[in-house]
Enzyme design. Structure first.
Site, PDB file in Angstrom:
ATOM      1  N   ASN A  33       0.870  -1.175   0.000  1.00 47.03           N
ATOM      2  CA  ASN A  33       0.000   0.000   0.000  1.00 47.03           C
ATOM      3  C   ASN A  33       0.906   1.224   0.000  1.00 47.03           C
ATOM      4  OD1 ASN A  33      -1.837   2.014   0.419  1.00 47.03           O
ATOM      5  ND2 ASN A  33      -2.394   1.408   2.498  1.00 47.03           N
ATOM      6  N   LYS A  74       0.191   4.234  -0.535  1.00 48.45           N
ATOM      7  CA  LYS A  74      -0.476   5.457  -0.062  1.00 48.45           C
ATOM      8  C   LYS A  74      -0.130   6.624  -1.012  1.00 48.45           C
ATOM      9  CE  LYS A  74      -0.319   3.514   4.525  1.00 48.45           C
ATOM     10  NZ  LYS A  74      -0.367   3.708   5.959  1.00 48.45           N
ATOM     11  N   HIS A  76      -9.863   1.561   4.109  1.00 48.98           N
ATOM     12  CA  HIS A  76      -8.626   1.736   4.875  1.00 48.98           C
ATOM     13  C   HIS A  76      -8.874   2.768   5.978  1.00 48.98           C
ATOM     14  CE1 HIS A  76      -4.560   2.919   5.968  1.00 48.98           C
ATOM     15  NE2 HIS A  76      -4.184   1.743   5.493  1.00 48.98           N
ATOM     16  N   GLU A 126      -6.287  -4.730  10.248  1.00 48.58           N
ATOM     17  CA  GLU A 126      -5.273  -3.713  10.538  1.00 48.58           C
ATOM     18  C   GLU A 126      -5.663  -2.985  11.825  1.00 48.58           C
ATOM     19  OE1 GLU A 126      -2.843  -2.224   7.013  1.00 48.58           O
ATOM     20  OE2 GLU A 126      -4.718  -1.134   6.941  1.00 48.58           O
ATOM     21  N   GLY A 137       1.546   2.409  11.066  1.00 44.58           N
ATOM     22  CA  GLY A 137       2.588   3.449  11.073  1.00 44.58           C
ATOM     23  C   GLY A 137       3.181   3.761  12.438  1.00 44.58           C
TER      24      GLY A 137
HETATM   25  P1  PGA Z   1       2.274   0.566   7.781  1.00 46.48           P
HETATM   26  O1  PGA Z   1       0.875   0.813   7.022  1.00 46.48           O
HETATM   27  O2  PGA Z   1       2.805  -0.756   7.306  1.00 46.48           O
HETATM   28  O3  PGA Z   1       3.118   1.713   7.410  1.00 46.48           O
HETATM   29  O4  PGA Z   1       1.957   0.508   9.257  1.00 46.48           O
HETATM   30  C1  PGA Z   1      -0.012  -0.229   6.796  1.00 46.48           C
HETATM   31  C2  PGA Z   1      -1.272   0.307   6.160  1.00 46.48           C
HETATM   32  O5  PGA Z   1      -1.679   1.423   6.482  1.00 46.48           O
HETATM   33  O6  PGA Z   1      -1.884  -0.359   5.303  1.00 46.48           O
END
Ligand code: PGA
Length: 249
Positions: free
Chosen positions: A9, A11, A99, A170, A176
């Site tokens: 992902n 983003k 998400h 998640e 994050g």
């Molecule tokens: P991250 O994000 O691996 O940076 O924690 C995961 C996500 O938001 O899908």
């Protein structure tokens, strides 16, 4: 052989040029790893980078391309939205829905996810459905309740039969942050998710993935958790070296 899903992902962290050079910089290596029987690599760039990335992929590439969101509607006066028909036409075979960042910044709900899933399914795009609880809900041992309530809303409006789905657990507090739930807790959560889902939508092809701070130094441990069929990876997926380690460890 069972495939483990690695869903990148990206983003809004990979502008078009960067998205293309990610692949160009290591095309041969990416392809040889993506071609392994037990690996399914799905990259979800920003809308603008989908077509440019598709164009730089080798002919017969093993990399799958997905979107990070889609409109809940097929067509109409929805400024700024992108329809599932177009995503299908430009070669997306997966699409993330619901998400946490969509929920947080755009007020999306599970009802929106349900509508989007319907749009995706009629266009043969596999939805990657995100669910997750807050830290407070986790601390109050309310995780199962929250997840099953989120799924109940989504499942109540799925009308297309025998859907192919990816369910991405998640925890909001893990996205994050560098935090992840303990592996035994994760294994219990995935057991509940499977039981709940299989009793509500039998005859479906479902993959269950974990997302939230999957990193090169934690992925081997997380991969060993029974019931996890893949990862949804944010930050750690934007560097091939790191993503490669997550896949090959
Ligand atoms: P991250 O994000 O691996 O940076 O924690 C995961 C996500 O938001 O899908």
């Amino acid at each position: 052989m069972k495939q483990f899903l690695y869903i990148a992902n990206w983003k809004m962290n990979m502008p078009v040029m960067q998205a293309c050079s990610f692949y160009r910089g290591a095309a041969e290596d990416i392809e040889s790893i993506a071609a392994q029987d037990n690996v399914k690599l799905i990259i979800c760039p920003s809308f603008a980078a989908i077509s440019p990335l598709k164009m730089v992929l080798n002919e017969n590439s093993h990399v799958h391309v997905g979107a990070q969101d889609c409109s809940a509607y097929a067509k109409g006066p929805f400024t700024g939205e992108v329809d599932a028909v177009s995503l299908q036409k430009i070669g997306c075979t997966y699409c993330i829905v619901g998400h946490h960042e969509r929920k947080k910044w755009h007020g999306e709900t599970e009802h929106d996810s349900a509508q989007k899933i319907e749009q995706l399914q009629v266009n043969d795009i596999t939805p990657i459905i995100c669910i997750g609880e807050t830290h407070q809900e986790y601390r109050n041992k309310n995780t199962y309740n929250v997840l099953c309530t989120q799924l109940a809303t989504i499942f109540s409006s799925i009308t297309v039969s025998t859907p192919s789905l990816v369910i991405a657990y998640e925890p909001i507090w893990a996205i994050g942050t560098g935090l992840t739930p303990p592996v035994d807790t994760l294994s219990e959560i995935f057991t509940v998710l499977r039981e709940y889902t299989e009793s509500h939508i039998p005859n479906s092809t479902i993959h269950y993935v974990y997302g939230g701070s999957v990193q090169a130094n934690t992925s081997a441990l997380l991969k060993a958790v029974a019931g996890i069929d893949g990862f949804l990876i944010g930050n750690a997926s934007t560097q091939w070296k790191t993503l490669r380690k997550i896949i090959t460890d």
